[in-house]
Design a protein around this motif. Structure first.
Motif, PDB file in Angstrom:
ATOM      1  N   ARG A   1       0.761  -1.059   0.293  1.00 53.26           N
ATOM      2  CA  ARG A   1       0.339   0.151   0.028  1.00 53.26           C
ATOM      3  C   ARG A   1       1.380   1.390  -0.169  1.00 53.26           C
ATOM      4  NH1 ARG A   1      -3.885  -0.067   5.036  1.00 53.26           N
ATOM      5  NH2 ARG A   1      -0.946  -1.223   5.856  1.00 53.26           N
ATOM      6  N   SER A   2       0.629   2.665  -0.650  1.00 57.04           N
ATOM      7  CA  SER A   2       0.952   3.220  -1.145  1.00 57.04           C
ATOM      8  C   SER A   2       2.303   3.482  -1.976  1.00 57.04           C
ATOM      9  CB  SER A   2       1.264   4.132   0.545  1.00 57.04           C
ATOM     10  OG  SER A   2       2.331   3.257   1.026  1.00 57.04           O
ATOM     11  N   LEU A   3       2.279   2.489  -1.846  1.00 56.57           N
ATOM     12  CA  LEU A   3       3.855   2.526  -3.221  1.00 56.57           C
ATOM     13  C   LEU A   3       3.593   2.784  -4.425  1.00 56.57           C
ATOM     14  CD1 LEU A   3       6.174   0.085  -1.270  1.00 56.57           C
ATOM     15  CD2 LEU A   3       6.126   2.287  -0.884  1.00 56.57           C
ATOM     16  N   GLY A   4       4.584   3.310  -5.168  1.00 59.75           N
ATOM     17  CA  GLY A   4       4.383   3.397  -6.721  1.00 59.75           C
ATOM     18  C   GLY A   4       3.030   4.212  -7.249  1.00 59.75           C
ATOM     19  N   MET A   5       2.426   5.508  -6.249  1.00 64.64           N
ATOM     20  CA  MET A   5       1.280   5.918  -6.363  1.00 64.64           C
ATOM     21  C   MET A   5       1.948   7.180  -7.677  1.00 64.64           C
ATOM     22  SD  MET A   5      -1.523   5.012  -4.811  1.00 64.64           S
ATOM     23  CE  MET A   5      -0.832   3.501  -4.959  1.00 64.64           C
ATOM     24  N   ASP A   6       2.696   7.408  -8.148  1.00 64.85           N
ATOM     25  CA  ASP A   6       3.380   8.133  -9.435  1.00 64.85           C
ATOM     26  C   ASP A   6       2.986   7.684 -10.331  1.00 64.85           C
ATOM     27  OD1 ASP A   6       3.722   9.889  -7.235  1.00 64.85           O
ATOM     28  OD2 ASP A   6       5.822  10.256  -7.640  1.00 64.85           O
ATOM     29  N   LEU A   7       2.583   6.159 -10.675  1.00 63.30           N
ATOM     30  CA  LEU A   7       2.228   5.400 -11.971  1.00 63.30           C
ATOM     31  C   LEU A   7       0.732   5.861 -11.882  1.00 63.30           C
ATOM     32  CD1 LEU A   7       5.180   2.706 -11.186  1.00 63.30           C
ATOM     33  CD2 LEU A   7       4.957   4.886 -12.849  1.00 63.30           C
ATOM     34  N   GLU A   8       0.237   5.429 -13.216  1.00 60.46           N
ATOM     35  CA  GLU A   8      -1.028   4.834 -13.728  1.00 60.46           C
ATOM     36  C   GLU A   8      -1.483   3.498 -13.288  1.00 60.46           C
ATOM     37  OE1 GLU A   8      -3.856   6.969 -16.073  1.00 60.46           O
ATOM     38  OE2 GLU A   8      -2.518   7.534 -17.307  1.00 60.46           O
ATOM     39  N   LEU A   9      -2.618   3.390 -14.023  1.00 58.39           N
ATOM     40  CA  LEU A   9      -2.828   2.313 -13.893  1.00 58.39           C
ATOM     41  C   LEU A   9      -1.905   0.819 -14.230  1.00 58.39           C
ATOM     42  CD1 LEU A   9      -4.921  -0.826 -12.737  1.00 58.39           C
ATOM     43  CD2 LEU A   9      -6.094   0.243 -14.486  1.00 58.39           C
ATOM     44  N   ILE A  10      -1.491   0.952 -15.888  1.00 59.29           N
ATOM     45  CA  ILE A  10      -1.278  -0.471 -15.845  1.00 59.29           C
ATOM     46  C   ILE A  10       0.540  -0.177 -15.378  1.00 59.29           C
ATOM     47  CG2 ILE A  10      -0.844  -1.216 -18.558  1.00 59.29           C
ATOM     48  CD1 ILE A  10      -3.353  -1.887 -17.666  1.00 59.29           C
ATOM     49  N   ASP A  11       1.269   0.988 -15.658  1.00 55.82           N
ATOM     50  CA  ASP A  11       2.292   0.927 -15.422  1.00 55.82           C
ATOM     51  C   ASP A  11       2.440   0.203 -13.322  1.00 55.82           C
ATOM     52  OD1 ASP A  11       2.828   1.863 -17.759  1.00 55.82           O
ATOM     53  OD2 ASP A  11       3.359   4.099 -17.370  1.00 55.82           O
ATOM     54  N   TRP A  12       1.718   0.529 -13.257  1.00 58.41           N
ATOM     55  CA  TRP A  12       1.226   0.482 -11.406  1.00 58.41           C
ATOM     56  C   TRP A  12       1.117  -1.787 -11.268  1.00 58.41           C
ATOM     57  CZ3 TRP A  12      -2.913  -1.837  -8.883  1.00 58.41           C
ATOM     58  CH2 TRP A  12      -2.747  -1.326  -7.417  1.00 58.41           C
ATOM     59  N   LEU A  13       0.666  -2.008 -12.268  1.00 63.64           N
ATOM     60  CA  LEU A  13       0.108  -3.138 -12.380  1.00 63.64           C
ATOM     61  C   LEU A  13       1.537  -3.807 -12.441  1.00 63.64           C
ATOM     62  CD1 LEU A  13      -2.847  -3.467 -14.194  1.00 63.64           C
ATOM     63  CD2 LEU A  13      -2.543  -3.774 -12.312  1.00 63.64           C
TER      64      LEU A  13
END
Lengths: 426, 426
Positions: B75-87
């Motif tokens: 939780r809270s990590l990678g919040m600078d990314l949009e969905l597909i990049d975050w996945l």
């Protein structure tokens, strides 16, 4: 303890985009100021008392540029209303109670205790228009160890009896009484001129506050272009002003030589934006409040790109939460919606930028505050993030993200203002 | 304790807009179900054990319609990314770890403990594609006393090795293995079919899941029209489908006779909206996730006006917070921005409506759950709101507002699922 060393995992901002980090490093406090961050403790500091915070995060204290102390008691109520209705239904009746010193004592004690336990070390605060209760609030804040600017509110129109001040003359006289009562009284708390907002202040009052500013050299705080109905109202009240901001400017209370923080700045016209930039108004961005009162999303990327100084505000009780960590995550969140829904050229705020806004961005209104560069005032938090469940194999920047989104006051283990420990309470 | 009475200040929803409240009233539990709320305790219940919660709030347990258990750890990590990049950057690498049962045990234990301590009593959960770890999660949930639907995830394309399933046949065989392992194993936990989303599932896999649905009669959960880049991708992958929703529909996995919850539904086309309505898809509105992943704001007022069933989801780790109280305040918040920025005909959600969504709106996916009307399953929270600082002279509806915006797990003093007390942990 005037001189000491903290050892732990340190992070702080040096500019809007740069997060400095250092693992198992040393932060040195000398005479209430940072002497710097060191990977290896320099010879001259090796005899200082060392507080071992190994494995914990050390960061600057957070700065709340906009909070209404008397609204703390009704946080979360009336959230179905927009600004003007909310003021009339909840805010003004509640603020009227601060004529009663017994009420003020218990309510302000609860407010100060909450801030003490939380991550904020500096706040720029609206009190009410009442002099005795405002002095009481300043006394309580001084005792707490927090460093704050506090304003007795000026409001001589468009508020109900008995809250409205009976005349500009009375409001100005009360302001002078207040300033003489608090002069030289505090080491960490200071007064700030606080016209509530244009709808609450006659021209005569504004002109008188301009005089007081010139006499005492005080900074100024107020509200600007928060909510559409409020902006329309200001336009009707001050038709001669080119913008809401110009109404303050015409009274000499809008930046330039006058250090000025303006809360919200959600809907600047082009002329107002240019004036904000020219006068280097410090924008107190209050994202949670702007959501709760259906105000909108302030164009923070545009302000940052234009070199306008920006910090964060909780705006309790427009905002429900006092913690500026919450304001950081909300600021990131609304900037993403702004990008998605309004302007795809306005890149969302990064975590590093939001952290800057909540530390150095707001801290600059106090001077050398909000960073650990040598010479900055020693405001620091020590946060034990190990009890936040989840991944532990993380760099400091990712640990900071977890703290911003997931921590609460239970994770704060030490807190310092100007080198002095703040009691965290129970 | 099969039959008992709670006495306290009670609130619950009976429809989208109506909050029923009763001060110092009695809520009766008989055989795991509510026998009703009474101002005066009826004769036939006067010999039942009475738990005195006077001065505390009693309300239905909250329902999380969409949460990813294996994402709790980041939780809270990678919040600078949009969905597909975050996945691709965070989610898929993390989910790969659940092949390791020791890792799964410690990570799922942390997730379940968090939910146990918090206000949610029901959750509809994505696990991972791994059968043993999914069974382990279901075992831990059963032990916790919570009532949950859990899905072994199906995903046979567009994910990295070793997370991606090697073929539709393998994915379907694993699903059957999983279903046979959990058959008859639990009293409060049940399986739900879980195609991850269209980009992760071949047509062959979807067709096979349709067969499994017809054989086992299971409900279905998945994701729909969350993020613009995802929607474009679905359009490219399934050009024959009139909309993203139609891609599920064509495989017989989209409402109608199939109880279906679809997370997000942020960007429905007109055709998709009509299909959602026609098939009575239950929308899991996940406002915090839709902010964090820059997805947008779902048109919840439009769904409600059209009679589409809606509930709330935390969508951890797109959302950072598991509590559905947070989802309620976020739902209200984004609905205000939607009104202010997108459509002034879409009235913001009220507190009563958000509370409905987080209780009865989600609860209906489980049957008679989320209210205290007679016959509803006895899921209840007892919350001591007296330690939240601030005003105390309040009606129940205003006290509920304070709980929604300001409470945390420390304010929960009792929690029941189907009449059984849930241990709140430490």
């Amino acid at each position: 303890m005037e001189k000491f060393v903290l050892k732990g995992d340190i992070c702080y901002s040096t500019d809007t985009r740069t997060l400095q980090t250092a693992e198992a490093a040393y932060l040195v406090c000398v005479d209430g100021k940072s002497a710097g961050v060191f990977e290896t403790l320099p010879e001259q500091y090796q005899d200082l008392p060392l507080i071992d915070c190994s494995g914990q995060l050390i960061m600057p204290g957070l700065v709340d540029l906009h909070v209404h102390a008397p609204q703390f008691a009704f946080r979360s109520l009336g959230m179905d209303l927009e600004l003007i209705d909310w003021l009339n239904t909840h805010t003004f009746p509640e603020e009227s109670k601060y004529a009663d010193m017994a009420y003020a004592f218990s309510a302000y004690l609860a407010f100060v205790g909450d801030i003490q336990r939380g991550p904020n070390t500096r706040s720029v605060i609206f009190a009410t228009r009442h002099v005795p209760a405002t002095v009481l609030l300043m006394d309580l804040l001084e005792e707490s160890g927090l460093s704050c600017m506090v304003g007795k509110v000026n409001m001589d129109r468009h508020a109900p009896e008995p809250l409205v001040e009976t005349s500009a003359a009375q409001s100005l006289a009360d302001t002078r009484t207040w300033l003489s009562e608090v002069a030289g009284r505090y080491s960490r708390v200071s007064p700030i001129l606080t016209p509530r907002f244009i709808p609450s202040c006659t021209d005569e009052l504004m002109a008188g506050l301009g005089e007081i500013h010139r006499e005492f050299g005080l900074p100024v705080q107020s509200h600007l272009s928060e909510n559409k109905s409020e902006i329309d109202w200001v336009g009707a009240l001050r038709p001669e002003a080119e913008s809401y901001g110009h109404a303050y400017y015409r009274n000499g209370l809008f930046g330039g030589d006058v250090p000025t923080v303006m809360a919200h700045c959600v809907w600047p016209t082009a002329e107002e934006f240019a004036l904000i930039k020219q006068q280097q108004i410090r924008v107190a961005h209050c994202p949670q409040s702007n959501i709760n009162l259906s105000s909108g999303i302030a164009p923070i990327r545009r302000y940052l790109d234009a070199g306008v100084p920006v910090g964060l505000g909780s705006d309790v009780a427009g905002g429900a939460n006092t913690s500026i960590f919450r304001a950081m995550s909300d600021a990131i969140g609304v900037s993403k919606l702004y990008w998605r829904l309004i302007d795809q050229d306005a890149a969302p705020l990064t975590l590093e930028e939001a952290f800057y806004l909540g530390t150095l961005g707001g801290g600059r209104f106090f001077g050398e505050v909000g960073s650990f560069a040598p010479g900055f005032e020693f405001d620091a938090l020590v946060i034990d993030d190990r009890s936040i469940p989840g991944r532990r194999d993380l760099e400091i920047a990712d640990r900071l993200a977890r703290v911003v989104y997931l921590s609460d006051e239970r994770h704060i283990v030490r807190k310092f203002v100007q080198g002095a420990a703040v009691a965290l309470g129970t």
